[in-house]
Design a protein around this motif. Sequence first.
Motif, mmCIF file in Angstrom:
data_model
loop_
_atom_site.group_PDB
_atom_site.id
_atom_site.type_symbol
_atom_site.label_atom_id
_atom_site.label_comp_id
_atom_site.label_asym_id
_atom_site.label_seq_id
_atom_site.Cartn_x
_atom_site.Cartn_y
_atom_site.Cartn_z
ATOM 1 N N SER A 47 0.822 -1.202 0.000
ATOM 2 C CA SER A 47 0.000 0.000 0.000
ATOM 3 C C SER A 47 0.862 1.262 0.000
ATOM 4 O O SER A 47 0.600 2.211 -0.748
ATOM 5 N N LYS A 62 2.367 1.791 -3.420
ATOM 6 C CA LYS A 62 1.388 2.315 -4.374
ATOM 7 C C LYS A 62 1.109 3.791 -4.136
ATOM 8 O O LYS A 62 0.840 4.534 -5.070
ATOM 9 N N LYS A 63 1.167 4.214 -2.866
ATOM 10 C CA LYS A 63 0.933 5.613 -2.515
ATOM 11 C C LYS A 63 2.179 6.470 -2.727
ATOM 12 O O LYS A 63 2.141 7.679 -2.535
ATOM 13 N N LYS A 122 5.045 6.380 -1.019
ATOM 14 C CA LYS A 122 5.687 6.777 0.234
ATOM 15 C C LYS A 122 7.000 6.049 0.478
ATOM 16 O O LYS A 122 7.864 6.557 1.187
#
Length: 66
Positions: A44, A47-48, A50
């Motif tokens: 996640s 995908k963001k 970060k």
Amino acid sequence: MNVGLNKTEKAVLGLLIEDSNRTADVLATDIGVTKRTIERTLVSLQKKGKIERIGSKRDGKWIVIR
């Protein structure tokens, strides 16, 4: 920086800033969740935008993108 992140994602980012070589097992123990939860959180966060993985699965490390 941490807008739109859940508490597990924030905790993982904080720990990776301290030590980018932490494994999913160590992160899971430190936060108190399962290894699978950490694996989903890492995907996640990637995908963001970060975090980014540098190197191989075995010898790599995480880079936190600010």
